[in-house]
Motif scaffolding. Sequence first.
Motif, PDB file in Angstrom:
ATOM      1  N   VAL A  51       0.767  -0.988   0.137  1.00  0.00           N
ATOM      2  CA  VAL A  51       0.079   0.039  -0.014  1.00  0.00           C
ATOM      3  C   VAL A  51       0.828   1.327  -0.011  1.00  0.00           C
ATOM      4  N   ARG A  52       0.742   2.140  -1.183  1.00  0.00           N
ATOM      5  CA  ARG A  52       1.648   3.413  -1.187  1.00  0.00           C
ATOM      6  C   ARG A  52       1.141   4.231  -0.055  1.00  0.00           C
ATOM      7  N   PRO A  53       2.250   5.139   0.285  1.00  0.00           N
ATOM      8  CA  PRO A  53       1.714   6.241   1.371  1.00  0.00           C
ATOM      9  C   PRO A  53       0.787   7.203   0.739  1.00  0.00           C
ATOM     10  N   TYR A  54      -0.097   7.564   1.568  1.00  0.00           N
ATOM     11  CA  TYR A  54      -1.212   8.421   1.371  1.00  0.00           C
ATOM     12  C   TYR A  54      -1.658   9.418   2.282  1.00  0.00           C
ATOM     13  N   TYR A  55      -2.371  10.403   2.249  1.00  0.00           N
ATOM     14  CA  TYR A  55      -2.893  11.244   3.128  1.00  0.00           C
ATOM     15  C   TYR A  55      -4.530  11.197   3.272  1.00  0.00           C
ATOM     16  N   ARG A  56      -4.944  10.802   4.306  1.00  0.00           N
ATOM     17  CA  ARG A  56      -6.417  10.737   4.924  1.00  0.00           C
ATOM     18  C   ARG A  56      -7.183  12.000   4.599  1.00  0.00           C
ATOM     19  N   ALA A  57      -8.365  12.030   4.626  1.00  0.00           N
ATOM     20  CA  ALA A  57      -9.046  13.332   4.531  1.00  0.00           C
ATOM     21  C   ALA A  57      -9.031  14.294   5.633  1.00  0.00           C
TER      22      ALA A  57
END
Length: 122
Positions: A51-57
Amino acid sequence: MTYVRPHFRRDGTYVKGHNRRTRPRTAQPRTAPRRATPRPSPVPAGPTTYVRPYYRADGTRVRGHRRSISPRTVAVAAGTGGGFLLLLLILLALAGGPGTSSKTPADTRPSPSASAPAAHHR
């Protein structure tokens, strides 16, 4: 000190107006956030995916990590190969792929009924 006006919290409780103490300034400014010491992560059993890094809402950053895949997901992913083959065969049939084509007849000679009427010999 900063004055906070009276207000209602999200849960409905009332907060009276008050003076809030500000944080004391530190001698050295912090430029980078402190990082937690890395913990050894347990190796997931079975098949995994990255799972690539991401930003939550809400703005929280989630670091890249490995996630285990359920057996049902693996079965669905494995079953799509047959569906792809079926879709490919249907598209080839519609596009007139390998084999006989419906646009050009196999025999290009004119049929006797389509030719000019034959002359009668006496």
